[in-house]
Write a protein that holds these residues in place. Structure first.
Motif, PDB file in Angstrom:
ATOM      1  N   ILE A  93      10.367  -7.715   4.348  1.00  0.00           N
ATOM      2  CA  ILE A  93      11.152  -7.569   3.127  1.00  0.00           C
ATOM      3  C   ILE A  93      10.368  -6.744   2.117  1.00  0.00           C
ATOM      4  O   ILE A  93       9.297  -7.160   1.653  1.00  0.00           O
ATOM      5  N   ASN A  94      10.897  -5.567   1.784  1.00  0.00           N
ATOM      6  CA  ASN A  94      10.285  -4.750   0.724  1.00  0.00           C
ATOM      7  C   ASN A  94      10.743  -5.298  -0.618  1.00  0.00           C
ATOM      8  O   ASN A  94      11.943  -5.461  -0.842  1.00  0.00           O
ATOM      9  N   THR A  95       9.821  -5.531  -1.533  1.00  0.00           N
ATOM     10  CA  THR A  95      10.194  -5.996  -2.868  1.00  0.00           C
ATOM     11  C   THR A  95      10.583  -4.841  -3.773  1.00  0.00           C
ATOM     12  O   THR A  95      11.183  -5.042  -4.815  1.00  0.00           O
ATOM     13  N   GLU A  96      10.221  -3.640  -3.356  1.00  0.00           N
ATOM     14  CA  GLU A  96      10.693  -2.451  -4.071  1.00  0.00           C
ATOM     15  C   GLU A  96      11.203  -1.447  -3.042  1.00  0.00           C
ATOM     16  O   GLU A  96      10.739  -1.408  -1.897  1.00  0.00           O
ATOM     17  N   ASN A  97      12.169  -0.650  -3.447  1.00  0.00           N
ATOM     18  CA  ASN A  97      12.795   0.296  -2.538  1.00  0.00           C
ATOM     19  C   ASN A  97      11.826   1.420  -2.204  1.00  0.00           C
ATOM     20  O   ASN A  97      11.345   2.114  -3.081  1.00  0.00           O
ATOM     21  N   LEU A  98      11.547   1.586  -0.916  1.00  0.00           N
ATOM     22  CA  LEU A  98      10.649   2.641  -0.463  1.00  0.00           C
ATOM     23  C   LEU A  98      11.416   3.849   0.058  1.00  0.00           C
ATOM     24  O   LEU A  98      10.807   4.859   0.400  1.00  0.00           O
ATOM     25  N   GLY A  99      12.731   3.742   0.151  1.00  0.00           N
ATOM     26  CA  GLY A  99      13.533   4.801   0.748  1.00  0.00           C
ATOM     27  C   GLY A  99      13.479   4.694   2.258  1.00  0.00           C
ATOM     28  O   GLY A  99      12.666   3.960   2.827  1.00  0.00           O
ATOM     29  N   PHE A 100      14.359   5.416   2.928  1.00  0.00           N
ATOM     30  CA  PHE A 100      14.463   5.307   4.385  1.00  0.00           C
ATOM     31  C   PHE A 100      13.149   5.655   5.081  1.00  0.00           C
ATOM     32  O   PHE A 100      12.651   4.887   5.910  1.00  0.00           O
ATOM     33  N   VAL A 101      12.562   6.788   4.742  1.00  0.00           N
ATOM     34  CA  VAL A 101      11.341   7.223   5.422  1.00  0.00           C
ATOM     35  C   VAL A 101      10.183   6.265   5.132  1.00  0.00           C
ATOM     36  O   VAL A 101       9.449   5.874   6.045  1.00  0.00           O
ATOM     37  N   GLY A 102      10.030   5.850   3.883  1.00  0.00           N
ATOM     38  CA  GLY A 102       8.961   4.911   3.537  1.00  0.00           C
ATOM     39  C   GLY A 102       9.123   3.573   4.241  1.00  0.00           C
ATOM     40  O   GLY A 102       8.141   2.980   4.701  1.00  0.00           O
ATOM     41  N   THR A 103      10.357   3.120   4.347  1.00  0.00           N
ATOM     42  CA  THR A 103      10.634   1.859   5.036  1.00  0.00           C
ATOM     43  C   THR A 103      10.328   1.981   6.520  1.00  0.00           C
ATOM     44  O   THR A 103       9.719   1.090   7.121  1.00  0.00           O
ATOM     45  N   CYS A 104      10.742   3.075   7.131  1.00  0.00           N
ATOM     46  CA  CYS A 104      10.434   3.292   8.549  1.00  0.00           C
ATOM     47  C   CYS A 104       8.927   3.356   8.759  1.00  0.00           C
ATOM     48  O   CYS A 104       8.397   2.728   9.692  1.00  0.00           O
ATOM     49  N   ASN A 105       8.224   4.080   7.913  1.00  0.00           N
ATOM     50  CA  ASN A 105       6.769   4.192   8.054  1.00  0.00           C
ATOM     51  C   ASN A 105       6.090   2.837   7.895  1.00  0.00           C
ATOM     52  O   ASN A 105       5.126   2.533   8.604  1.00  0.00           O
ATOM     53  N   ARG A 106       6.599   2.004   6.984  1.00  0.00           N
ATOM     54  CA  ARG A 106       6.022   0.665   6.831  1.00  0.00           C
ATOM     55  C   ARG A 106       6.224  -0.128   8.114  1.00  0.00           C
ATOM     56  O   ARG A 106       5.306  -0.789   8.594  1.00  0.00           O
ATOM     57  N   ALA A 107       7.430  -0.071   8.673  1.00  0.00           N
ATOM     58  CA  ALA A 107       7.698  -0.786   9.926  1.00  0.00           C
ATOM     59  C   ALA A 107       6.794  -0.283  11.044  1.00  0.00           C
ATOM     60  O   ALA A 107       6.188  -1.069  11.778  1.00  0.00           O
ATOM     61  N   PHE A 108       6.673   1.037  11.160  1.00  0.00           N
ATOM     62  CA  PHE A 108       5.848   1.612  12.224  1.00  0.00           C
ATOM     63  C   PHE A 108       4.394   1.169  12.096  1.00  0.00           C
ATOM     64  O   PHE A 108       3.708   0.976  13.103  1.00  0.00           O
ATOM     65  N   SER A 109       3.927   1.007  10.860  1.00  0.00           N
ATOM     66  CA  SER A 109       2.535   0.608  10.650  1.00  0.00           C
ATOM     67  C   SER A 109       2.266  -0.822  11.131  1.00  0.00           C
ATOM     68  O   SER A 109       1.116  -1.205  11.314  1.00  0.00           O
ATOM     69  N   LEU A 110       3.311  -1.596  11.337  1.00  0.00           N
ATOM     70  CA  LEU A 110       3.170  -2.975  11.784  1.00  0.00           C
ATOM     71  C   LEU A 110       3.242  -3.120  13.301  1.00  0.00           C
ATOM     72  O   LEU A 110       3.165  -4.220  13.826  1.00  0.00           O
ATOM     73  N   ILE A 111       3.411  -2.013  13.989  1.00  0.00           N
ATOM     74  CA  ILE A 111       3.558  -2.035  15.442  1.00  0.00           C
ATOM     75  C   ILE A 111       2.259  -1.525  16.059  1.00  0.00           C
ATOM     76  O   ILE A 111       1.869  -0.384  15.838  1.00  0.00           O
TER      77      ILE A 111
END
Length: 159
Positions: free
Chosen positions: A79-97
């Protein structure tokens, strides 16, 4: 910057790193997202880890509903507490894999039976990207590119 909480109910079991992680970025669009998550629950079996990531949805109904379905399906949720935008959100997810293949799945998709197996059958050490088939993906659409899927007389089972 505080990015928000991470809920990974199956993290100990997944420490061995799944072969595939399906990433589903979410921002509002509750009905479509619930359809997507339900379709994933019904189609992936044990083939993949599912990682939903909410990009600070502004619709107050989204987070409780996606939390409920991800928990009941055994999916992970970030859960992002602030909007990172599509690319930022994808990059955050990828960093967790840690490793394995990643499938980026838009939250308005409705995967059909066998979709993941079909994609995995194309995996090869010389292939960097695989694009899914769809009846609503402009130039990637089947059975005909650039045909409005809602005006054509075919459904997902006919792809």
């Amino acid at each position: 910057m505080a990015l928000g909480k991470i809920t990974m109910p199956n993290a100990p079991e997944r420490a061995l790193s799944p072969r595939v992680t399906v990433v589903v970025p979410v921002h509002n669009s509750l009905v479509e997202t619930l359809r997507c998550l339900e379709a994933l629950r019904n189609t992936i079996g044990g083939l993949a880890r599912v990682l939903g990531i909410d990009d600070a949805s502004t619709d107050p109904e989204v987070l409780p509903k996606i939390t409920e379905i991800t928990q009941s399906a055994g999916f992970d949720l970030v859960i992002n507490t602030e909007n990172l935008g599509f690319v930022g959100t994808c990059n955050r997810a990828f960093s967790l894999i840690a490793n394995g293949h990643v499938v980026l799945l838009n939250s308005d998709t409705q995967p059909q039976a066998g979709w993941l197996e079909a994609m995995l059958s194309a995996v090869d050490e010389d292939i960097a990207s695989i694009t899914a088939t769809s009846n609503n993906a402009s130039i990637y659409s089947l059975p005909f590119p650039n045909v409005d899927p809602f005006s054509a007389d075919f459904g997902p089972d006919e792809l």
